[in-house]
Scaffold this motif. Structure first.
Motif, PDB file in Angstrom:
ATOM      1  N   VAL A   1       0.833  -1.202   0.000  1.00 17.36           N
ATOM      2  CA  VAL A   1       0.000   0.000   0.000  1.00 17.36           C
ATOM      3  C   VAL A   1       0.868   1.253   0.000  1.00 17.36           C
ATOM      4  O   VAL A   1       0.589   2.228  -0.708  1.00 17.36           O
ATOM      5  CB  VAL A   1      -0.952  -0.014   1.208  1.00 17.36           C
ATOM      6  CG1 VAL A   1      -1.695   1.314   1.337  1.00 17.36           C
ATOM      7  CG2 VAL A   1      -1.961  -1.149   1.078  1.00 17.36           C
ATOM      8  N   ILE A   2       1.943   1.235   0.783  1.00 18.09           N
ATOM      9  CA  ILE A   2       2.857   2.381   0.817  1.00 18.09           C
ATOM     10  C   ILE A   2       3.476   2.612  -0.561  1.00 18.09           C
ATOM     11  O   ILE A   2       3.570   3.751  -1.042  1.00 18.09           O
ATOM     12  CB  ILE A   2       3.943   2.162   1.881  1.00 18.09           C
ATOM     13  CG1 ILE A   2       3.331   2.210   3.280  1.00 18.09           C
ATOM     14  CG2 ILE A   2       5.053   3.203   1.745  1.00 18.09           C
ATOM     15  CD1 ILE A   2       4.295   1.841   4.384  1.00 18.09           C
ATOM     16  N   LEU A   3       3.882   1.542  -1.224  1.00 20.91           N
ATOM     17  CA  LEU A   3       4.468   1.670  -2.552  1.00 20.91           C
ATOM     18  C   LEU A   3       3.448   2.207  -3.554  1.00 20.91           C
ATOM     19  O   LEU A   3       3.783   3.038  -4.411  1.00 20.91           O
ATOM     20  CB  LEU A   3       4.999   0.321  -3.021  1.00 20.91           C
ATOM     21  CG  LEU A   3       6.192  -0.252  -2.249  1.00 20.91           C
ATOM     22  CD1 LEU A   3       6.551  -1.630  -2.779  1.00 20.91           C
ATOM     23  CD2 LEU A   3       7.384   0.684  -2.338  1.00 20.91           C
ATOM     24  N   ALA A   4       2.201   1.741  -3.449  1.00 23.86           N
ATOM     25  CA  ALA A   4       1.160   2.223  -4.361  1.00 23.86           C
ATOM     26  C   ALA A   4       0.903   3.713  -4.149  1.00 23.86           C
ATOM     27  O   ALA A   4       0.771   4.473  -5.121  1.00 23.86           O
ATOM     28  CB  ALA A   4      -0.125   1.419  -4.152  1.00 23.86           C
ATOM     29  N   ILE A   5       0.838   4.139  -2.902  1.00 22.42           N
ATOM     30  CA  ILE A   5       0.614   5.558  -2.610  1.00 22.42           C
ATOM     31  C   ILE A   5       1.794   6.402  -3.083  1.00 22.42           C
ATOM     32  O   ILE A   5       1.616   7.488  -3.662  1.00 22.42           O
ATOM     33  CB  ILE A   5       0.364   5.758  -1.101  1.00 22.42           C
ATOM     34  CG1 ILE A   5      -0.948   5.079  -0.692  1.00 22.42           C
ATOM     35  CG2 ILE A   5       0.325   7.232  -0.754  1.00 22.42           C
ATOM     36  CD1 ILE A   5      -1.206   5.118   0.801  1.00 22.42           C
ATOM     37  N   ALA A   6       3.014   5.909  -2.849  1.00 24.27           N
ATOM     38  CA  ALA A   6       4.197   6.646  -3.291  1.00 24.27           C
ATOM     39  C   ALA A   6       4.235   6.773  -4.811  1.00 24.27           C
ATOM     40  O   ALA A   6       4.563   7.843  -5.354  1.00 24.27           O
ATOM     41  CB  ALA A   6       5.463   5.951  -2.786  1.00 24.27           C
TER      42      ALA A   6
END
Length: 310
Positions: A283-288
């Motif tokens: 999720v963090i990678l997708a948001i970034a």
């Protein structure tokens, strides 16, 4: 008495027809895109609580974790190191790939080029090779024991660089991505060039402009939207790099199981068995990725608006 009823049914069918055509795409989007994302977000806010030795029924339960998984992911040095490695990889891939794609597109658009169809197919063909197959092919070309390049260097008495370790490893993996992705970006830019009006180039030639001047001052500015599009595609593909390091990992000790962020997600989920922490990292990678793409798009639109004639 039946004619008005039939007309109403026909009108209703015309109004609902677009929704019928959209339904299959919407259903596939919901089942294979929206629901998996929602499930991953749900997992990221939970964790497994183990009671006692973790044996028996009810010894392991899924409980609410809040932001614990996100805090652990953001403070994990391995995620930071993998992001920095991908950043160094992208610094090589993106400018080299887009530069070559633009160069080949301009070259194919020139009137003096010969065998244009064959050249276009030859440049695009590596893109049709699956990423895993391309990584395997190049990986064996990099190995000193089987590579013909190392054989020629050895026969000539020249030093043999280790392309699978150290700083050269970045260039080796970047070469695979550039070899496979240049053709696709070239086609996008070349298609935009072929759609430009010929009258503009004819007027420039009458004014005494050379081919180089036309390319630099007319063609490149006019295909700027295509360049921005290919740039976004390249950045997103770089952030999601997985095939190259995963395929080359058995061939070298220079690639760890967490070399890229996506490799870390896979390792946490299916090797470490912590799918909740892996979901938080994903999720963090997708948001970034979304924020970076949004920022680049806004910067590009602002520059285009400022440079547009009033």
């Amino acid at each position: 008495m039946s004619k008005p009823h039939q007309g109403a049914r026909r009108s209703y069918g015309v109004r609902t027809a677009p929704y019928g055509f959209l339904f299959p795409a919407a259903a596939l989007f919901l089942l294979f895109f929206a629901l998996p994302i929602g499930y991953a977000v749900r997992l990221s806010f939970h964790k497994i609580e183990v009671k006692g030795l973790g044996l028996g029924k009810g010894a392991k339960n899924e409980v609410w974790a809040g932001l614990d998984n996100y805090t652990a992911a953001l403070t994990d040095p391995e995620l930071l190191h993998s992001a920095l490695r991908v950043l160094g990889y992208g610094v090589i891939v993106v400018p080299v790939m887009l530069g070559l794609a633009l160069f080949f597109a301009l070259l194919l658009d020139s009137e003096r080029v010969r065998a244009r169809s064959f050249a276009r197919l030859a440049i695009f063909l590596p893109y049709a090779v699956p990423g895993v197959i391309a990584a395997l092919l190049w990986g064996f070309l990099y190995l000193p024991d089987v590579s013909p390049f190392h054989y020629l260097l050895r026969a000539a008495g020249l030093p043999e660089p280790d392309l699978m370790d150290g700083g050269l490893l970045y260039g080796s993996m970047a070469n695979i991505a550039v070899w496979g992705g240049t053709g696709f970006n070239m086609i996008v830019i070349y298609t935009a060039l072929r759609s430009l009006p010929a009258e503009v180039f004819e007027a420039a030639k009458l004014d005494g402009c050379s081919e180089l001047q036309i390319a630099l001052r007319i063609k490149i500015p006019m295909v700027a939207p295509s360049l921005v599009l290919t740039f976004f595609f390249s950045v997103i593909a770089t952030l999601q790099v997985y095939n190259e390091p995963t395929t080359l990992k058995p061939l070298t000790n220079g690639i760890t199981t967490t070399w890229s962020p996506l490799m870390k997600v896979f390792n946490d989920a299916f090797v470490g068995g912590n799918i909740h922490a892996a979901s938080a990292t994903a999720v963090i990678l997708a948001i970034a990725t979304f924020l970076l793409s949004f920022a680049l798009l806004r910067a590009s639109n602002r520059r285009t608006t400022q440079g547009a004639p009033r």
